[in-house]
Design a protein around this motif. Sequence first.
Motif, PDB file in Angstrom:
ATOM      1  N   LEU A  17       0.808  -1.176  -0.131  1.00  0.00           N
ATOM      2  CA  LEU A  17       0.090   0.047  -0.077  1.00  0.00           C
ATOM      3  C   LEU A  17       1.023   1.101   0.289  1.00  0.00           C
ATOM      4  O   LEU A  17       0.439   2.410  -0.469  1.00  0.00           O
ATOM      5  N   SER A  18       2.177   1.315   0.734  1.00  0.00           N
ATOM      6  CA  SER A  18       2.789   2.473   0.829  1.00  0.00           C
ATOM      7  C   SER A  18       3.389   2.780  -0.418  1.00  0.00           C
ATOM      8  O   SER A  18       3.484   3.742  -1.134  1.00  0.00           O
ATOM      9  N   SER A  21       0.789   4.081  -2.782  1.00  0.00           N
ATOM     10  CA  SER A  21       0.430   5.491  -2.425  1.00  0.00           C
ATOM     11  C   SER A  21       1.620   6.717  -2.746  1.00  0.00           C
ATOM     12  O   SER A  21       1.434   7.711  -3.108  1.00  0.00           O
ATOM     13  N   TRP A  22       2.883   5.996  -2.958  1.00  0.00           N
ATOM     14  CA  TRP A  22       3.983   6.859  -3.513  1.00  0.00           C
ATOM     15  C   TRP A  22       3.948   7.221  -4.713  1.00  0.00           C
ATOM     16  O   TRP A  22       4.476   8.209  -5.317  1.00  0.00           O
ATOM     17  N   ASN A  24       2.131   8.167  -8.654  1.00  0.00           N
ATOM     18  CA  ASN A  24       1.135   8.851  -9.299  1.00  0.00           C
ATOM     19  C   ASN A  24       0.502   8.257 -10.519  1.00  0.00           C
ATOM     20  O   ASN A  24      -0.597   8.578 -10.921  1.00  0.00           O
ATOM     21  N   PHE A  60      -9.401  -1.811  -0.284  1.00  0.00           N
ATOM     22  CA  PHE A  60      -8.782  -0.485  -0.766  1.00  0.00           C
ATOM     23  C   PHE A  60      -9.395  -0.254  -2.345  1.00  0.00           C
ATOM     24  O   PHE A  60      -9.297  -1.037  -3.009  1.00  0.00           O
ATOM     25  N   LEU A  75      -3.508   3.167  -6.758  1.00  0.00           N
ATOM     26  CA  LEU A  75      -4.459   3.338  -5.554  1.00  0.00           C
ATOM     27  C   LEU A  75      -5.090   4.856  -5.829  1.00  0.00           C
ATOM     28  O   LEU A  75      -4.224   5.655  -5.969  1.00  0.00           O
ATOM     29  N   GLU A  76      -6.343   4.772  -5.711  1.00  0.00           N
ATOM     30  CA  GLU A  76      -6.939   5.970  -5.745  1.00  0.00           C
ATOM     31  C   GLU A  76      -6.683   6.954  -4.670  1.00  0.00           C
ATOM     32  O   GLU A  76      -6.734   6.375  -3.461  1.00  0.00           O
ATOM     33  N   LYS A  77      -6.308   8.081  -4.618  1.00  0.00           N
ATOM     34  CA  LYS A  77      -5.736   8.772  -3.725  1.00  0.00           C
ATOM     35  C   LYS A  77      -6.951   9.906  -3.155  1.00  0.00           C
ATOM     36  O   LYS A  77      -7.630  10.343  -3.897  1.00  0.00           O
ATOM     37  N   TYR A  78      -6.992  10.187  -1.819  1.00  0.00           N
ATOM     38  CA  TYR A  78      -7.642  11.132  -1.334  1.00  0.00           C
ATOM     39  C   TYR A  78      -6.915  12.074  -0.568  1.00  0.00           C
ATOM     40  O   TYR A  78      -5.865  11.900   0.180  1.00  0.00           O
ATOM     41  N   LYS A  79      -7.302  13.423  -0.773  1.00  0.00           N
ATOM     42  CA  LYS A  79      -6.468  14.468  -0.072  1.00  0.00           C
ATOM     43  C   LYS A  79      -7.609  14.998   0.987  1.00  0.00           C
ATOM     44  O   LYS A  79      -8.858  15.234   0.626  1.00  0.00           O
TER      45      LYS A  79
END
Length: 334
Positions: A17-18, A21-22, A24, A60, A75-79
Amino acid sequence: MIKNSDSTQLERQWKILSILSWENKGVTINQIYNRIAKNFGEKVSPKTIKRDLDDLTMVFPIYEDGEGRGTTYALEKYKIEDFVFSVQELFSLFFLREIIRKYDTSEPGKLALQLLERIISYIPSIYDDYIDRLYKTFLIQKDIDSDTNVTVETLKMINDAIVEKKCIKIRYYSFTSDSETVREVNPYIMYEKDGHYYLTGFCKLHNEIRDFRISRMKEIEVLNKSFEILPEFDKTKYYKYTWNILKGSTRYKIEIKFTGNAARLVKEYDRYRADDLIENEDGSIIFIKTVSQLDEIKRWVLGFGSDAEVLGPQEFKDMIYNEIIKMAEKIKGA
């Protein structure tokens, strides 16, 4: 030096997962394999990575693109900027941070606070003013003395032993006997109480389930010995009859009559500790609680002086009576 992975499934999946997340854009299984080797110094087979990815996609928002070896995973990222906080949510976030701050003298508490501070730092600046005003108008007192010598690494080591059902060997300082012993323990569960960390497990030295304060463990070694939790162990029942920390094998149904100001205090602050609380017309109350050990509740009862009358059991009445006589003799002889 790259070594074969000895990580647990949970640790492996956290690393995957890390890595996602890194990035793009999507990454292939081969790229994940290389990143694990580069960043974590471990070798994980592509088949294991694929299996972990399949598990993670059930929880996830991970998306696949392409086919075969060229398949990429993203991984779809959320801000945090995407979220709009209500006043109640901002207050809860502030409240959570101040609660965690009570534990910041211990390493787990300090790291938890740093993580939350990091999250809060990404909140849009329009909310800063409200949080600043909370600092000036709302105080959460720090009334917890956290264990300062318990590290996250120690908790993780014990947690892994619990998950994998591996026996541990500890050199343990007993406060009661003021001595150190080496013993093997089958670790069942960890818990936190008033800033202190404890392990419940089967002690082979005494052949019974006991609690160990982790800060008193001078050495810990995970052994290559497996165990099974005793079928009669029920964590709910095990902790149910505890007044504070100390536990025993006997059940005592304690009944105490409180009068005067003590009745008001117990109703206001200690009602939650009672199994049953009977309110009488004259303002007195009957406090009923079943415990497995008498020393801790004895100290609590003595603190209310003559406004507390022990109704039963007889063993507890005698214990309170004898303690009062000893105290009176000391005062008389002073």
